[in-house]
Scaffold this active site. Structure first.
Site, PDB file in Angstrom:
ATOM      1  N   LYS A  91       0.841  -1.193   0.000  1.00  0.00           N
ATOM      2  CA  LYS A  91       0.000   0.000   0.000  1.00  0.00           C
ATOM      3  C   LYS A  91       0.880   1.248   0.000  1.00  0.00           C
ATOM      4  CE  LYS A  91      -3.805  -2.402   2.263  1.00  0.00           C
ATOM      5  NZ  LYS A  91      -4.626  -2.599   3.450  1.00  0.00           N
ATOM      6  N   GLY A  93      -7.812  -4.075   1.178  1.00  0.00           N
ATOM      7  CA  GLY A  93      -9.018  -4.005   1.997  1.00  0.00           C
ATOM      8  C   GLY A  93      -8.683  -4.026   3.472  1.00  0.00           C
ATOM      9  N   SER A 102      -7.595  -5.459   6.446  1.00  0.00           N
ATOM     10  CA  SER A 102      -6.989  -6.777   6.657  1.00  0.00           C
ATOM     11  C   SER A 102      -5.676  -6.668   7.425  1.00  0.00           C
ATOM     12  CB  SER A 102      -6.733  -7.430   5.298  1.00  0.00           C
ATOM     13  OG  SER A 102      -6.095  -6.514   4.425  1.00  0.00           O
ATOM     14  N   ALA A 135      -2.594  -8.330   9.099  1.00  0.00           N
ATOM     15  CA  ALA A 135      -1.915  -9.620   8.963  1.00  0.00           C
ATOM     16  C   ALA A 135      -2.129 -10.488  10.211  1.00  0.00           C
ATOM     17  CB  ALA A 135      -0.423  -9.374   8.737  1.00  0.00           C
ATOM     18  N   LYS A 173      -5.185   6.114   3.179  1.00  0.00           N
ATOM     19  CA  LYS A 173      -5.782   5.939   4.513  1.00  0.00           C
ATOM     20  C   LYS A 173      -4.685   5.816   5.577  1.00  0.00           C
ATOM     21  CE  LYS A 173      -4.637   1.516   4.703  1.00  0.00           C
ATOM     22  NZ  LYS A 173      -4.002   0.714   5.745  1.00  0.00           N
ATOM     23  N   THR A 223      -7.809   0.762  10.069  1.00  0.00           N
ATOM     24  CA  THR A 223      -6.500   1.355  10.350  1.00  0.00           C
ATOM     25  C   THR A 223      -6.557   2.430  11.426  1.00  0.00           C
ATOM     26  OG1 THR A 223      -6.282   1.271   7.978  1.00  0.00           O
ATOM     27  CG2 THR A 223      -4.449   2.143   9.110  1.00  0.00           C
ATOM     28  N   SER A 273      -2.700  -1.483  13.966  1.00  0.00           N
ATOM     29  CA  SER A 273      -2.219  -0.565  12.933  1.00  0.00           C
ATOM     30  C   SER A 273      -0.925   0.113  13.375  1.00  0.00           C
ATOM     31  CB  SER A 273      -3.273   0.499  12.628  1.00  0.00           C
ATOM     32  OG  SER A 273      -2.669   1.546  11.888  1.00  0.00           O
ATOM     33  N   ASN A 319       0.605   2.341  11.696  1.00  0.00           N
ATOM     34  CA  ASN A 319       0.495   3.771  11.395  1.00  0.00           C
ATOM     35  C   ASN A 319      -0.139   4.497  12.566  1.00  0.00           C
ATOM     36  OD1 ASN A 319       1.399   4.097   8.465  1.00  0.00           O
ATOM     37  ND2 ASN A 319       0.024   2.343   8.357  1.00  0.00           N
ATOM     38  N   GLU A 375       3.943   2.883   6.417  1.00  0.00           N
ATOM     39  CA  GLU A 375       3.694   3.397   5.065  1.00  0.00           C
ATOM     40  C   GLU A 375       3.146   4.819   5.076  1.00  0.00           C
ATOM     41  OE1 GLU A 375       4.733   2.274   2.362  1.00  0.00           O
ATOM     42  OE2 GLU A 375       4.562   0.106   2.151  1.00  0.00           O
TER      43      GLU A 375
HETATM   44  N1  LIG Z   1       0.842  -5.934   7.875  1.00  0.00           N
HETATM   45  C1  LIG Z   1      -0.399  -5.820   7.452  1.00  0.00           C
HETATM   46  O1  LIG Z   1      -1.349  -6.102   8.187  1.00  0.00           O
HETATM   47  C2  LIG Z   1      -0.685  -5.385   6.036  1.00  0.00           C
HETATM   48  C3  LIG Z   1      -1.965  -5.579   5.515  1.00  0.00           C
HETATM   49  C4  LIG Z   1      -2.228  -5.166   4.233  1.00  0.00           C
HETATM   50  C5  LIG Z   1      -1.236  -4.574   3.460  1.00  0.00           C
HETATM   51  N2  LIG Z   1      -0.004  -4.397   3.991  1.00  0.00           N
HETATM   52  C6  LIG Z   1       1.023  -3.777   3.125  1.00  0.00           C
HETATM   53  O2  LIG Z   1       1.931  -4.784   2.716  1.00  0.00           O
HETATM   54  C7  LIG Z   1       3.257  -4.229   2.577  1.00  0.00           C
HETATM   55  C8  LIG Z   1       4.213  -5.045   3.423  1.00  0.00           C
HETATM   56  O3  LIG Z   1       3.769  -4.928   4.754  1.00  0.00           O
HETATM   57  P1  LIG Z   1       4.305  -5.868   5.908  1.00  0.00           P
HETATM   58  O4  LIG Z   1       3.424  -5.613   7.066  1.00  0.00           O
HETATM   59  O5  LIG Z   1       4.442  -7.256   5.458  1.00  0.00           O
HETATM   60  O6  LIG Z   1       5.729  -5.171   6.143  1.00  0.00           O
HETATM   61  P2  LIG Z   1       6.944  -5.648   7.021  1.00  0.00           P
HETATM   62  O7  LIG Z   1       7.659  -4.435   7.427  1.00  0.00           O
HETATM   63  O8  LIG Z   1       6.414  -6.601   8.040  1.00  0.00           O
HETATM   64  O9  LIG Z   1       7.840  -6.517   6.013  1.00  0.00           O
HETATM   65  C9  LIG Z   1       8.219  -6.148   4.762  1.00  0.00           C
HETATM   66  C10 LIG Z   1       9.147  -7.201   4.138  1.00  0.00           C
HETATM   67  O10 LIG Z   1       9.829  -6.579   3.036  1.00  0.00           O
HETATM   68  C11 LIG Z   1      11.209  -6.866   3.107  1.00  0.00           C
HETATM   69  N3  LIG Z   1      12.028  -5.797   2.552  1.00  0.00           N
HETATM   70  C12 LIG Z   1      12.551  -4.723   3.218  1.00  0.00           C
HETATM   71  N4  LIG Z   1      13.277  -3.982   2.354  1.00  0.00           N
HETATM   72  C13 LIG Z   1      13.225  -4.603   1.169  1.00  0.00           C
HETATM   73  C14 LIG Z   1      13.788  -4.326  -0.093  1.00  0.00           C
HETATM   74  N5  LIG Z   1      14.559  -3.254  -0.295  1.00  0.00           N
HETATM   75  N6  LIG Z   1      13.517  -5.170  -1.126  1.00  0.00           N
HETATM   76  C15 LIG Z   1      12.716  -6.241  -0.952  1.00  0.00           C
HETATM   77  N7  LIG Z   1      12.158  -6.564   0.241  1.00  0.00           N
HETATM   78  C16 LIG Z   1      12.407  -5.744   1.274  1.00  0.00           C
HETATM   79  C17 LIG Z   1      11.517  -7.051   4.577  1.00  0.00           C
HETATM   80  O11 LIG Z   1      12.668  -7.832   4.669  1.00  0.00           O
HETATM   81  C18 LIG Z   1      10.231  -7.715   5.084  1.00  0.00           C
HETATM   82  O12 LIG Z   1      10.281  -9.111   4.924  1.00  0.00           O
HETATM   83  C19 LIG Z   1       3.136  -2.763   3.014  1.00  0.00           C
HETATM   84  O13 LIG Z   1       2.998  -1.951   1.889  1.00  0.00           O
HETATM   85  C20 LIG Z   1       1.856  -2.723   3.842  1.00  0.00           C
HETATM   86  O14 LIG Z   1       1.220  -1.467   3.814  1.00  0.00           O
HETATM   87  C21 LIG Z   1       0.301  -4.802   5.264  1.00  0.00           C
END
Ligand SMILES: NC(=O)c1ccc[n+]([C@@H]2O[C@H](COP(=O)([O-])OP(=O)(O)OC[C@H]3O[C@@H](n4cnc5c(N)ncnc54)[C@H](O)[C@@H]3O)[C@@H](O)[C@H]2O)c1
Length: 333
Positions: free
Chosen positions: A103, A132, A134, A136, A187, A244, A250, A252, A277
């Site tokens: 996101k 949406g 969600s 993790a 958001k 969020t 969250s 954020n 983010e």
């Molecule tokens: N956590 C949630 O609940 C959730 C839900 C929906 C969407 N998202 C979105 O998903 C994305 C990832 O979120 P997350 O919670 O898994 O983040 P996170 O910080 O838990 O993990 C991100 C992953 O990316 C890797 N990473 C870091 N730098 C990197 C690079 N330069 N190249 C490739 N990989 C790299 C890290 O090693 C890590 O495994 C974000 O954009 C977030 O907004 C997260």
């Protein structure tokens, strides 16, 4: 189907488990060897405590796992989506569908993430945004969750519905990719603001106002860029905004709470430990809004607090004392 999930943070891991449960042959790729080794050694992701990783989930730090995959899920922080897509591009099978679950808005280009992916992999691969309300942590615990699969390519959006859907994870489909991606990215800025307000000890009234007027300005930008207004009333819009801005899952919002209590922004971002983010999105959305000529007072205020060190109390007063407005811009016209 063989599926590669690129990015083993909380979200990549939770989605890999959904796909595994649906009977797919899933490989979870980590950015570093160390990260992959921790997952193997502990049998769980430290970001998803108490959620065991089954033996059948393949773990690797070798990007060649993309070869032979019918779907590739990009789950890195937004700043790494383009570089990851670029590295994966030469390894993609013809026709492999790309699923963007991150996101954000890309810095410098102001592109959405699917647009950045398309620039890297070309238009031969269908691209879908999955988004949406969600967390993790909740998906990992198999708590019922509903999201949306967005693509200009109807069959790709529906294919992604079929890949992910089960009795705990429901997926709707839409063709409004811009609306879905902007709702998802913006958001996070409002969630930071909601957290700052909570951290300062302001109440539910203030937070409800930030969420409601925040959604108004998100939709204003989204519509100006071609999104559909109804999408912002949907799962990736108000749905994600609610989750969020109100939950302690969250990061954020948690980061905002720290800032609202007086922690300097950079320290607060560091303390959260995973990607915040909204911090990046505040700057990128401000640039985009200025480029398009759309007014986004809350996003602008967030930028002043996060990047210019302005006192949040002063910023709230400034927002409260803006010139008077009509709630609906087309009132009495
Ligand atoms: N956590 C949630 O609940 C959730 C839900 C929906 C969407 N998202 C979105 O998903 C994305 C990832 O979120 P997350 O919670 O898994 O983040 P996170 O910080 O838990 O993990 C991100 C992953 O990316 C890797 N990473 C870091 N730098 C990197 C690079 N330069 N190249 C490739 N990989 C790299 C890290 O090693 C890590 O495994 C974000 O954009 C977030 O907004 C997260």
């Amino acid at each position: 189907m063989k599926i590669a999930v690129l990015g083993s943070g909380g979200w990549g891991t939770a989605l890999a488990l959904v796909l595994l449960e649906n009977g797919h042959d899933v490989t979870l790729w980590s950015y570093t060897q160390e990260e992959s080794a921790v997952l193997k050694e502990k049998g769980e992701n430290p970001l998803l405590k108490g959620v065991p990783l089954p033996e059948s989930l393949k773990l690797t730090a070798d990007l060649s796992c993309v070869r032979g995959s019918g779907a590739v899920v990009l789950a890195t922080p937004s700043f790494a989506v383009r570089t990851t897509a670029r590295a994966a591009a030469p390894l993609l099978d013809p026709g492999a569908v790309l699923v963007s679950v991150s996101k954000g808005i890309e810095k410098d280009t102001s592109l959405t993430l699917t647009e950045a992916i398309e620039q890297e992999v070309g238009d031969a691969h269908p691209i879908v945004a999955l988004s949406g309300p969600s967390h993790a942590e909740e998906v990992g615990r198999r708590i019922p969750t509903v999201v949306v699969s967005a693509s200009k390519d109807r069959s790709a959006a529906e294919q992604v519905q079929d890949l992910f859907m089960n009795e705990r994870f429901r997926v709707y489909a839409t063709d409004d990719v811009v609306g879905v991606e902007l709702g998802a990215a913006l958001k996070n800025v409002i969630a930071l603001c909601a957290g700052i307000s909570d951290g300062m000890g302001y109440g539910d009234n203030t937070k409800a106002a930030l969420m409601t007027r925040g959604l108004t300005e998100i939709a204003r930008l989204g519509v100006a860029l071609g999104g559909r207004r109804e999408t912002f009333a949907g799962l990736s819009g108000v749905g994600d905004l609610i989750v969020t801005c109100t939950s302690m899952h969250s990061r954020n919002r948690r980061c905002g709470i720290l800032i609202g209590k007086g922690t300097p922004t950079e320290q607060a971002v560091k303390e959260i430990g995973a990607v915040v983010e909204g911090y990046y999105a505040a700057a990128n959305a401000r640039t985009l809004a200025r480029k398009v000529g759309v007014e986004m007072p809350i996003t602008e205020a967030a930028y002043q607090v996060l990047y210019e060190g302005k006192d949040p109390r002063r910023v709230i007063v400034d927002l409260m004392t803006r010139e008077r407005k009509h709630e609906l811009e087309d009132s009495w016209v």
